[in-house]
Design an enzyme around this catalytic site. Structure first.
Site, short mmCIF file in Angstrom:
data_model
loop_
_atom_site.label_atom_id
_atom_site.label_comp_id
_atom_site.label_asym_id
_atom_site.label_seq_id
_atom_site.Cartn_x
_atom_site.Cartn_y
_atom_site.Cartn_z
N CYS A 238 0.87 -1.19 0.00
CA CYS A 238 0.00 0.00 0.00
C CYS A 238 0.90 1.23 0.00
CB CYS A 238 -0.92 -0.01 1.22
SG CYS A 238 -1.95 -1.48 1.36
N GLY A 242 4.63 6.98 -1.24
CA GLY A 242 5.99 6.47 -1.12
C GLY A 242 6.74 6.78 0.15
N GLY A 243 6.08 7.32 1.18
CA GLY A 243 6.78 7.65 2.41
C GLY A 243 7.49 6.47 3.04
N LYS A 244 6.77 5.36 3.21
CA LYS A 244 7.38 4.16 3.79
C LYS A 244 8.38 3.53 2.81
CE LYS A 244 4.73 3.64 7.62
NZ LYS A 244 3.76 4.72 7.38
N ASP A 262 0.08 -0.03 -5.27
CA ASP A 262 -1.08 0.42 -4.51
C ASP A 262 -2.31 0.19 -5.39
OD1 ASP A 262 -1.43 2.61 -1.94
OD2 ASP A 262 -3.13 2.38 -3.29
N CYS A 361 -2.42 3.91 10.83
CA CYS A 361 -2.34 5.17 11.57
C CYS A 361 -3.67 5.37 12.30
CB CYS A 361 -2.01 6.35 10.66
SG CYS A 361 -3.09 6.54 9.23
#
Length: 432
Positions: A238, A242-244, A262, A361
Site C-alpha cells: 500500500c 511512497g513515504g514508507k 497500490d 495510523c
C-alpha cells in the site's frame, strides 16, 4: 489584516465547513481565492485559528452552549489559547472587519468556562459515537488520549541516510531551532507555534536534493520496526505516495529489491518524483491495471511484505482535525473490509520464513489488534512476533520506547500522549 479581521475570517470559514461538511483545506483555499488581499501571514494565522477551533470543537461548543462558527471560535480562544474575557472583548469590538461585540450570554459563558466533570467525548474533543470504540482502545484514559490527539503536531523530518547525516541536517536547519527526535535515529523535529507559518521545507536546498523527507516520527518508527535488511526482496503493498517506501530503501542501503504498488493509482502517482529526488534506484513501481494482478510473479517470493493499511486515520487527528468530525460509522466498516482484503492478499506473497508487517495510523482496536488476531486465525501458517521484540530496531532508545508505548498481545500502539508521535499501530507476523 488586523487580529480582529483574521478572527472574522476564521468564523466565516468554520461556518462554511460546518454547513457544507467539507474539508478544512478546501474551505480555506476558497476563502483565500476570494480574498486576494490577504497575505501569506494572514492566511497562515486564519488557518491556525480554524484548525485550533476544529481540534477543540466539542469543548469549545460546550463552553459556549452553541455550535455556530462564532461560538466555536470564541470558545477555542478561551479553552485552547487561554485568552481572558477582556482580551476576547478587544478582538470583538464591532469595528470595521471585526466580529460583533460579545453578547451578555457569551460574556457569562466565557467568564464561567469550565470543563470539569464533562463527558469523555467533550473532554477529549471527539464525536460522541466514537466513545465506545475509544473506550475499547484506552478504557478510562480515553479522554486524556484523545485530548493529546487534539493538540497541535510538530513538523517531523526523516533524514535520508543515503544522502545525509542527522547532525548535518540539524545544522542546515538551524534557523528553525530543530531537535533530534527522541526515538527515531533519523528524525528531526521542528515546533511550529500557533498562528505561525509552517516552514517552507519544500523550498530548502536539503529537501530539493533529497536529503530529508517530511514524515512523522511514528511513521519512521513503523518503518524501522519492519526490520527491512539490505539484500532482501520487499513488497510495499500500500505504497501510496511512497513515504514508507523511501524509508525502507534507506534501511536497505540501496541493496536488494523493493516492489511498490497500490490499488489506487492516483495515490501512487507522486512516488516517481520522490524516488528520483531521493536518489533511490532499486524500487520497482507497479501501477495497477484493470486486467491482471501486477504481483502475479511474486507469489511466495517476498522476504518482507509491508502493509501500510487503509484505515480511518484516527491516529492522525492532530494533523487532520476536521477529519474526525466528518468521519461516520460506515467509513469504519468500509476500512475493516479493505483491511481484510489486503491482509489476505499479502499472505500469499510472503515466502516461508518471511515476514508480514501490518501498520495503521489508527488507534481503534477493531482496525489493529482485532485484525491481526483474525488474520492469524484465518492463516494459521502465520505466527505473531512478540511485539516487544520490534523495538530492537530503535537501538539505545528501545527500552525507553517500550516503557512509553502501549504494548499488546498482537502489536505496539503509539499515541501522542505516550510517545509524542501520531497514533501508529505496528504488528509483525512470520510465516512458518
Amino acid at each position: 489584516m488586523t487580529p480582529s479581521g483574521r478572527l472574522s475570517a476564521a468564523i466565516d470559514v468554520i461556518a462554511d465547513i460546518e454547513s457544507r461538511r467539507r474539508p478544512a483545506a478546501e474551505a480555506l483555499k476558497d476563502w483565500g481565492s476570494g480574498h486576494r488581499f490577504a497575505g501569506s501571514g494572514d492566511r497562515a494565522a486564519i488557518a491556525g485559528l480554524v484548525y485550533d477551533a476544529l481540534r477543540r470543537r466539542a469543548s469549545s461548543a460546550h463552553v459556549m452552549g452553541a455550535t455556530t462558527g462564532r461560538a466555536i471560535l470564541l470558545g477555542m480562544l478561551k479553552v485552547e489559547r487561554g485568552l481572558d474575557v477582556a482580551e476576547i472583548d478587544r478582538l470583538t469590538d464591532g469595528s470595521r472587519f471585526a466580529p460583533a461585540p460579545l453578547e451578555e450570554d457569551e460574556r457569562r459563558a466565557l467568564a464561567s468556562a469550565s470543563l470539569a466533570d464533562v463527558p469523555a467525548h467533550v473532554a477529549g474533543d471527539y464525536p460522541e459515537w466514537l466513545d465506545g470504540h475509544l473506550a475499547r482502545a484506552f478504557g478510562e484514559e480515553r479522554a486524556e488520549e484523545a485530548a493529546a490527539l487534539a493538540r497541535r503536531a510538530p513538523l517531523d523530518l526523516r533524514v535520508n541516510a543515503l544522502a545525509a547525516e542527522r547532525g548535518a541536517i540539524l545544522k542546515e536547519f538551524a534557523d528553525y531551532n530543530p531537535a533530534a527526535t527522541p526515538w527515531s535515529p533519523a528524525g528531526v523535529r521542528i515546533l511550529v507555534p500557533a498562528g505561525a507559518k509552517s516552514p517552507a521545507i519544500q523550498s530548502e536546498p536539503a529537501f530539493i536534493k533529497g536529503m530529508v523527507e517530511v514524515q512523522d516520527e511514528g511513521s519512521q518508527i513503523a518503518a524501522l520496526m519492519t526490520g527491512a535488511k539490505p539484500g532482501e526482496t520487499v513488497i510495499d503493498l500500500c505504497a501510496g505516495g511512497g513515504g514508507k517506501t523511501l524509508a525502507l530503501a534507506a534501511m536497505m542501503a540501496g541493496q536488494g529489491r523493493i516492489v511498490a504498488t497500490d490499488l489506487d493509482k492516483r495515490r501512487l502517482a507522486p512516488i516517481h518524483d520522490r524516488l528520483a529526488r531521493a536518489g533511490v534506484a532499486h524500487v520497482d513501481v507497479r501501477t495497477p491495471r484493470q486486467a491482471g494482478d501486477v504481483l502475479s510473479d511474486m507469489e511466495s517470493g517476498a522476504d518482507l511484505v509491508v502493509i501500510d493499511s487503509p484505515c480511518t486515520g484516527t491516529g492522525t487527528w492532530r494533523r487532520n482535525p476536521d477529519a474526525k468530525w466528518r468521519m461516520r460509522p460506515g467509513a469504519l466498516e468500509q476500512r475493516l473490509k479493505e483491511q481484510v482484503e489486503v491482509l489476505d492478499r499479502a499472505a500469499g506473497l510472503v515466502r516461508p520464513g518471511g515476514r508480514l508487517a501490518y501498520i495503521t495510523c489508527s488507534v481503534l482496536a477493531e482496525e489493529n489488534a482485532d485484525q491481526v488476531a483474525a488474520f492469524v486465525e484465518r492463516h494459521p501458517e502465520f505466527v505473531v512476533t512478540p511485539p516487544a521484540a520490534l523495538a530492537d530496531s530503535l537501538g539505545a532508545s528501545a527500552d525507553a520506547f517500550l516503557a512509553a508505548a502501549r504494548i499488546g498481545e498482537h502489536g505496539i500502539q503509539m499515541t501522542p500522549r505516550r510517545t509524542g508521535t501520531d497514533g501508529f499501530f505496528v504488528a509483525m507476523m512470520r510465516r512458518s
